[in-house]
Design an enzyme around this catalytic site. Structure first.
Site, PDB file in Angstrom:
ATOM      1  N   SER A 113       0.836  -1.206   0.000  1.00 12.18           N
ATOM      2  CA  SER A 113       0.000   0.000   0.000  1.00 12.18           C
ATOM      3  C   SER A 113       0.867   1.252   0.000  1.00 12.18           C
ATOM      4  O   SER A 113       1.986   1.266   0.510  1.00 12.18           O
ATOM      5  CB  SER A 113      -0.902   0.030   1.229  1.00 12.18           C
ATOM      6  OG  SER A 113      -1.796  -1.058   1.219  1.00 12.18           O
TER       7      SER A 113
HETATM    8  N1  SAH Z   1      -0.833  -4.413   3.876  1.00 11.21           N
HETATM    9  C1  SAH Z   1      -0.278  -4.908   2.651  1.00 11.21           C
HETATM   10  C2  SAH Z   1      -1.275  -4.728   1.523  1.00 11.21           C
HETATM   11  C3  SAH Z   1      -1.126  -5.742   0.477  1.00 11.21           C
HETATM   12  S1  SAH Z   1      -2.353  -5.655  -0.795  1.00 11.21           S
HETATM   13  C4  SAH Z   1       1.001  -4.179   2.301  1.00 11.21           C
HETATM   14  O1  SAH Z   1       1.072  -2.972   2.511  1.00 11.21           O
HETATM   15  O2  SAH Z   1       1.926  -4.806   1.777  1.00 11.21           O
HETATM   16  C5  SAH Z   1      -3.683  -6.613  -0.112  1.00 11.21           C
HETATM   17  C6  SAH Z   1      -3.364  -8.005   0.328  1.00 11.21           C
HETATM   18  O3  SAH Z   1      -4.596  -8.634   0.678  1.00 11.21           O
HETATM   19  C7  SAH Z   1      -2.734  -8.880  -0.750  1.00 11.21           C
HETATM   20  O4  SAH Z   1      -1.539  -9.411  -0.251  1.00 11.21           O
HETATM   21  C8  SAH Z   1      -3.776  -9.970  -1.002  1.00 11.21           C
HETATM   22  O5  SAH Z   1      -3.224 -11.213  -1.319  1.00 11.21           O
HETATM   23  C9  SAH Z   1      -4.516 -10.005   0.332  1.00 11.21           C
HETATM   24  N2  SAH Z   1      -5.866 -10.545   0.278  1.00 11.21           N
HETATM   25  C10 SAH Z   1      -6.803 -10.393  -0.690  1.00 11.21           C
HETATM   26  N3  SAH Z   1      -7.931 -11.051  -0.372  1.00 11.21           N
HETATM   27  C11 SAH Z   1      -7.703 -11.639   0.847  1.00 11.21           C
HETATM   28  C12 SAH Z   1      -8.484 -12.467   1.711  1.00 11.21           C
HETATM   29  N4  SAH Z   1      -9.736 -12.841   1.412  1.00 11.21           N
HETATM   30  N5  SAH Z   1      -7.920 -12.886   2.882  1.00 11.21           N
HETATM   31  C13 SAH Z   1      -6.651 -12.532   3.212  1.00 11.21           C
HETATM   32  N6  SAH Z   1      -5.873 -11.757   2.423  1.00 11.21           N
HETATM   33  C14 SAH Z   1      -6.380 -11.323   1.261  1.00 11.21           C
END
Ligand code: SAH
Length: 213
Positions: free
Chosen positions: A64
């Site tokens: 993010s």
């Molecule tokens: N906080 C993270 C954001 C990553 S993007 C950072 O800053 O690096 C969002 C993340 O949510 C991705 O890694 C994706 O794989 C995960 N995601 C999507 N759907 C999900 C679900 N149902 N349960 C758990 N994780 C999920």
């Protein structure tokens, strides 16, 4: 890769930008100034790590944007010792922010590669979430509930009911809601059945996906 004075200088500039964009929580800003974001990205992005932008982290996902991390974290109003559930561990950067603020952190990730990577790297960098879980965040984590706060870091078409059910009374759920674009939404649990809803600006997240491990 290491963390150097040059990186610290870039972080100080990033924090200034976040303040200019309206982040006011000193605790959040101080935390972001301490975390080596470049160590959460592929080394080819090192030079961009302190720009206020999202970047790819593999498996079609992104880390993010720092402004988004700061905005969501500010809405959580974390106190030391708060028990927090994060949905979407991704790179682990947001997880590290929560840990450094003194929260007891549970985090769920549904991409196995990202789950494994964050589980391995976070402790190496000195961050110790209570538990990282490989699974579907739509279901929350009933065995560890209730939580003081829940943060969702992917765009949810609707607010998953289990997450509302796993909040303490007085607890806060911060979740971007929407399909293509999301409205940052804060739910505060008033009692067993009532939630107060606050909506903030538009954001753009990768989607919160349902079960497909
Ligand atoms: N906080 C993270 C954001 C990553 S993007 C950072 O800053 O690096 C969002 C993340 O949510 C991705 O890694 C994706 O794989 C995960 N995601 C999507 N759907 C999900 C679900 N149902 N349960 C758990 N994780 C999920």
């Amino acid at each position: 890769m290491k963390d150097t004075n040059k990186h610290q200088g870039l972080r100080n500039q990033l924090v200034k930008q976040l303040e200019e964009k309206g982040i006011t929580d000193k605790n959040v800003l101080a935390t972001i100034s301490k975390i080596p974001r470049h160590l959460f990205l592929d080394s080819s992005f090192e030079n961009f790590a302190y720009q206020d932008m999202a970047f790819p982290i593999g498996s079609d996902q992104t880390i993010s944007q720092p402004y988004t991390v700061a905005f969501q974290t500010q809405l959580l109003e974390i106190k030391k010792g708060d028990k927090i559930l994060e949905i979407g561990t991704g790179s682990g950067y947001q997880t590290a922010v929560l840990c450094l603020m003194g929260a007891v952190v549970f985090s769920i990730e549904r991409q196995n590669k990202l789950f494994k990577n964050a589980s391995r790297e976070l402790p190496k960098l000195g961050y110790h979430p209570k538990k990282i879980v490989f699974g579907d965040g739509y279901k929350g984590l009933p065995e560890a509930a209730p939580f003081d706060s829940i943060i969702v870091t992917a765009g949810a078409p609707v607010i998953p009911q289990p997450l509302m059910a796993q909040l303490k009374i007085g607890g806060r759920l911060v979740i971007p809601v929407g399909e293509k674009e999301q409205i940052m939404t804060l739910l505060i649990r008033k009692n067993e059945t009532q939630f107060e809803k606050h909506e903030f600006g538009d954001f753009k997240f990768v989607p919160l996906l349902e079960d497909k491990n």
